[in-house]
Design an enzyme around this catalytic site. Structure first.
Site, PDB file in Angstrom:
ATOM      1  N   GLY A   8     -54.777 -33.813  19.608  1.00  0.00           N
ATOM      2  CA  GLY A   8     -54.618 -34.312  20.981  1.00  0.00           C
ATOM      3  C   GLY A   8     -55.954 -34.536  21.651  1.00  0.00           C
ATOM      4  O   GLY A   8     -56.103 -34.349  22.865  1.00  0.00           O
ATOM      5  N   LEU A  10     -57.710 -37.057  22.482  1.00  0.00           N
ATOM      6  CA  LEU A  10     -57.978 -38.155  23.421  1.00  0.00           C
ATOM      7  C   LEU A  10     -57.445 -37.861  24.818  1.00  0.00           C
ATOM      8  O   LEU A  10     -57.581 -38.681  25.725  1.00  0.00           O
ATOM      9  CB  LEU A  10     -57.344 -39.459  22.912  1.00  0.00           C
ATOM     10  N   GLY A  11     -56.825 -36.688  25.022  1.00  0.00           N
ATOM     11  CA  GLY A  11     -56.210 -36.375  26.313  1.00  0.00           C
ATOM     12  C   GLY A  11     -57.209 -35.835  27.326  1.00  0.00           C
ATOM     13  O   GLY A  11     -58.426 -35.849  27.110  1.00  0.00           O
ATOM     14  N   ASP A  34     -55.863 -37.519  16.979  1.00  0.00           N
ATOM     15  CA  ASP A  34     -54.839 -37.794  18.006  1.00  0.00           C
ATOM     16  C   ASP A  34     -53.798 -38.716  17.388  1.00  0.00           C
ATOM     17  O   ASP A  34     -54.078 -39.422  16.408  1.00  0.00           O
ATOM     18  CB  ASP A  34     -55.469 -38.469  19.241  1.00  0.00           C
ATOM     19  N   TYR A 142     -40.728 -28.192  29.326  1.00  0.00           N
ATOM     20  CA  TYR A 142     -42.142 -27.911  29.023  1.00  0.00           C
ATOM     21  C   TYR A 142     -42.402 -26.403  29.080  1.00  0.00           C
ATOM     22  O   TYR A 142     -43.030 -25.835  28.169  1.00  0.00           O
ATOM     23  CB  TYR A 142     -43.009 -28.646  30.052  1.00  0.00           C
TER      24      TYR A 142
HETATM   25  P1  NAD Z   1     -52.809 -34.866  27.674  1.00  0.00           P
HETATM   26  O1  NAD Z   1     -51.409 -35.328  27.875  1.00  0.00           O
HETATM   27  O2  NAD Z   1     -53.869 -35.421  28.542  1.00  0.00           O
HETATM   28  O3  NAD Z   1     -53.248 -35.107  26.175  1.00  0.00           O
HETATM   29  C1  NAD Z   1     -52.397 -34.792  25.097  1.00  0.00           C
HETATM   30  C2  NAD Z   1     -52.827 -35.629  23.906  1.00  0.00           C
HETATM   31  O4  NAD Z   1     -51.910 -35.338  22.844  1.00  0.00           O
HETATM   32  C3  NAD Z   1     -52.745 -37.138  24.161  1.00  0.00           C
HETATM   33  O5  NAD Z   1     -53.978 -37.748  23.833  1.00  0.00           O
HETATM   34  C4  NAD Z   1     -51.641 -37.609  23.232  1.00  0.00           C
HETATM   35  O6  NAD Z   1     -51.866 -38.892  22.665  1.00  0.00           O
HETATM   36  C5  NAD Z   1     -51.669 -36.538  22.151  1.00  0.00           C
HETATM   37  N1  NAD Z   1     -50.398 -36.424  21.414  1.00  0.00           N
HETATM   38  C6  NAD Z   1     -49.135 -36.564  21.896  1.00  0.00           C
HETATM   39  N2  NAD Z   1     -48.248 -36.417  20.904  1.00  0.00           N
HETATM   40  C7  NAD Z   1     -48.970 -36.175  19.777  1.00  0.00           C
HETATM   41  C8  NAD Z   1     -48.616 -35.946  18.423  1.00  0.00           C
HETATM   42  N3  NAD Z   1     -47.344 -35.956  18.020  1.00  0.00           N
HETATM   43  N4  NAD Z   1     -49.599 -35.710  17.535  1.00  0.00           N
HETATM   44  C9  NAD Z   1     -50.905 -35.711  17.931  1.00  0.00           C
HETATM   45  N5  NAD Z   1     -51.291 -35.955  19.193  1.00  0.00           N
HETATM   46  C10 NAD Z   1     -50.323 -36.175  20.101  1.00  0.00           C
HETATM   47  O7  NAD Z   1     -52.778 -33.271  27.765  1.00  0.00           O
HETATM   48  P2  NAD Z   1     -53.981 -32.320  28.190  1.00  0.00           P
HETATM   49  O8  NAD Z   1     -53.983 -32.238  29.675  1.00  0.00           O
HETATM   50  O9  NAD Z   1     -55.216 -32.690  27.475  1.00  0.00           O
HETATM   51  O10 NAD Z   1     -53.417 -30.923  27.679  1.00  0.00           O
HETATM   52  C11 NAD Z   1     -53.907 -30.280  26.516  1.00  0.00           C
HETATM   53  C12 NAD Z   1     -53.199 -28.950  26.391  1.00  0.00           C
HETATM   54  O11 NAD Z   1     -53.458 -28.159  27.547  1.00  0.00           O
HETATM   55  C13 NAD Z   1     -51.668 -29.052  26.289  1.00  0.00           C
HETATM   56  O12 NAD Z   1     -51.180 -28.034  25.465  1.00  0.00           O
HETATM   57  C14 NAD Z   1     -51.211 -28.785  27.701  1.00  0.00           C
HETATM   58  O13 NAD Z   1     -49.905 -28.276  27.751  1.00  0.00           O
HETATM   59  C15 NAD Z   1     -52.224 -27.759  28.134  1.00  0.00           C
HETATM   60  N6  NAD Z   1     -52.371 -27.673  29.589  1.00  0.00           N
HETATM   61  C16 NAD Z   1     -52.919 -28.703  30.280  1.00  0.00           C
HETATM   62  C17 NAD Z   1     -53.027 -28.610  31.672  1.00  0.00           C
HETATM   63  C18 NAD Z   1     -53.595 -29.722  32.503  1.00  0.00           C
HETATM   64  O14 NAD Z   1     -53.602 -29.604  33.753  1.00  0.00           O
HETATM   65  N7  NAD Z   1     -54.116 -30.786  31.909  1.00  0.00           N
HETATM   66  C19 NAD Z   1     -52.598 -27.446  32.318  1.00  0.00           C
HETATM   67  C20 NAD Z   1     -52.025 -26.437  31.574  1.00  0.00           C
HETATM   68  C21 NAD Z   1     -51.939 -26.547  30.185  1.00  0.00           C
HETATM   69  N1  SER Z   2     -50.987 -29.485  34.566  1.00  0.00           N
HETATM   70  C1  SER Z   2     -49.844 -29.236  33.717  1.00  0.00           C
HETATM   71  C2  SER Z   2     -48.673 -30.011  34.180  1.00  0.00           C
HETATM   72  O1  SER Z   2     -48.614 -30.292  35.366  1.00  0.00           O
HETATM   73  C3  SER Z   2     -49.523 -27.766  33.745  1.00  0.00           C
HETATM   74  O2  SER Z   2     -49.346 -27.326  32.460  1.00  0.00           O
HETATM   75  O3  SER Z   2     -47.817 -30.283  33.386  1.00  0.00           O
END
Ligand code: NAD
Ligand code: SER
Length: 320
Positions: A8, A10-11, A34, A142
């Site tokens: 993941g 690119l996220g 990704d 989620y």
């Molecule tokens: P994001 O949605 O920005 O990025 C997720 C990435 O996963 C994307 O680039 C997507 O293309 C990739 N992806 C989706 N399905 C996939 C698959 N089957 N195989 C491989 N890649 C796949 O998410 P993020 O904000 O970068 O979050 C990263 C982690 O942190 C996650 O576990 C999320 O639950 C956790 N998290 C994020 C936040 C936040 O505020 N961003 C808060 C709490 C927890």
């Molecule tokens: N920032 C995330 C969301 O809103 C929390 O895991 O889904």
């Protein structure tokens, strides 16, 4: 410990974690992966990259063996709002993907980082502050996958001795990549709209209080936890970490100190509002502080100032 694989990548988190890992371990030591292929100038594409679907366990195992991976940062997931729209997909990616990562890591002996979230709590959890160890009965898909994931990580640690560690990230605020379909996305969007349009219509109500964190703190916490002395980790997985909590109205007021003409309107989205209301207002992060020395560096004021500076510079650069 290298080489390192990031799923993941690119996220929102990966866009900052991959460059941080590369500057620590060396560009060639960090394999970004990704489901998607990114734009050539994506910050995670300045080094090795493979397209990899984490729900494909055979492909994942093949990549781990080919690159002799010793640590996995498993970021691939479907976030809260998108998960409510596509629950079947969210279950597959969040649960099957995690299972594949843990199982492959067990087989090759890799260390693993797995982020959980404030979404691992629910309406019956104490919200002010939410303790480290408490009631976890989330009512979102989620959240269900995050609690199940925490338990699965604990199981792999206890049953197989896997070195799997994790944090419950608050809502993350950053300027490098857009957020991926979560409930706290408003706290990122508001900055873009403040600078580009001078106004923002928020999908959460003005008084919705949630724990937030600036991305540099989240990246530092991730790296610090992965390097922490295992003998001192009583929890190891799913640590609460806190920086500050804010409502949309408080965040808007902080932005208005720098941009007095900025206007905020509210058009509440009932789905995301209900999700937000089920989550903590503040977090007790004393376990992280005691066990591995966690301390945040950015509060609401510091984060807002830095976000506005950095995002303005990026917008000017794009327009030049
Ligand atoms: P994001 O949605 O920005 O990025 C997720 C990435 O996963 C994307 O680039 C997507 O293309 C990739 N992806 C989706 N399905 C996939 C698959 N089957 N195989 C491989 N890649 C796949 O998410 P993020 O904000 O970068 O979050 C990263 C982690 O942190 C996650 O576990 C999320 O639950 C956790 N998290 C994020 C936040 C936040 O505020 N961003 C808060 C709490 C927890
Ligand atoms: N920032 C995330 C969301 O809103 C929390 O895991 O889904």
């Amino acid at each position: 410990m290298t080489p390192v694989l990031v799923t993941g990548a690119l996220g929102q988190v990966g866009s900052e974690l991959v460059p941080a890992l590369r500057s620590r371990y060396g560009v060639d030591q960090v394999l970004a992966t990704d489901l998607l292929s990114g734009a050539p100038d994506h910050p995670s594409l300045g080094g090795p990259f493979e397209q990899l679907d984490c729900t494909d366990g055979v492909a994942l195992r093949g990549v781990l063996e080919r690159y002799r991976i010793k640590a996995i940062y498993h970021l691939a997931a479907i976030l809260s709002a998108r998960a409510e729209a596509e629950p079947q997909l969210a279950w597959r990616v969040n649960m099957e993907g995690l299972y594949n990562v843990l199982e492959a890591a067990r087989q090759v002996g890799a260390q693993v980082f797995v982020p959980s979230s404030i979404a691992a709590f629910g309406p019956s959890t104490p919200h002010d502050p939410t303790p480290q160890d408490t009631i976890q009965r989330p009512n979102t898909l989620y959240g269900v996958t995050k609690v199940a994931g925490e338990l699965l990580c604990d199981y792999y640690a206890q049953r197989f001795g896997l070195d799997v560690r994790g944090l419950r990230y608050p809502g993350l605020v950053s300027y490098t990549a857009p957020p991926g379909g979560g409930t706290t996305d408003y706290a990122v969007e508001i900055f873009h709209h403040a600078l580009i349009k001078g106004q923002y219509t928020c999908f959460l109500g003005p008084d919705t209080r949630l724990p937030l964190m600036y991305m540099p703190d989240a990246i530092r916490a991730t790296l610090e936890l992965m390097q922490a002395d295992p003998a001192k980790l009583r929890h190891r997985n799913a640590f609460n970490i806190a920086a500050f909590s804010s409502t949309p109205a408080e965040l808007a007021a902080e932005i208005q100190k720098h941009r007095p003409d900025f206007k905020v309107f509210y058009a509440v989205d009932p789905v995301r509002q209900a999700i937000a209301e089920s989550w903590p207002h503040t977090l007790d992060d004393s376990a992280a502080r005691e066990e591995w020395g966690w301390r945040p560096q950015f509060d609401l004021r510091g984060m807002t100032q830095d976000m506005l500076e950095k995002l303005s510079a990026r917008i000017l650069q794009r327009e030049a």
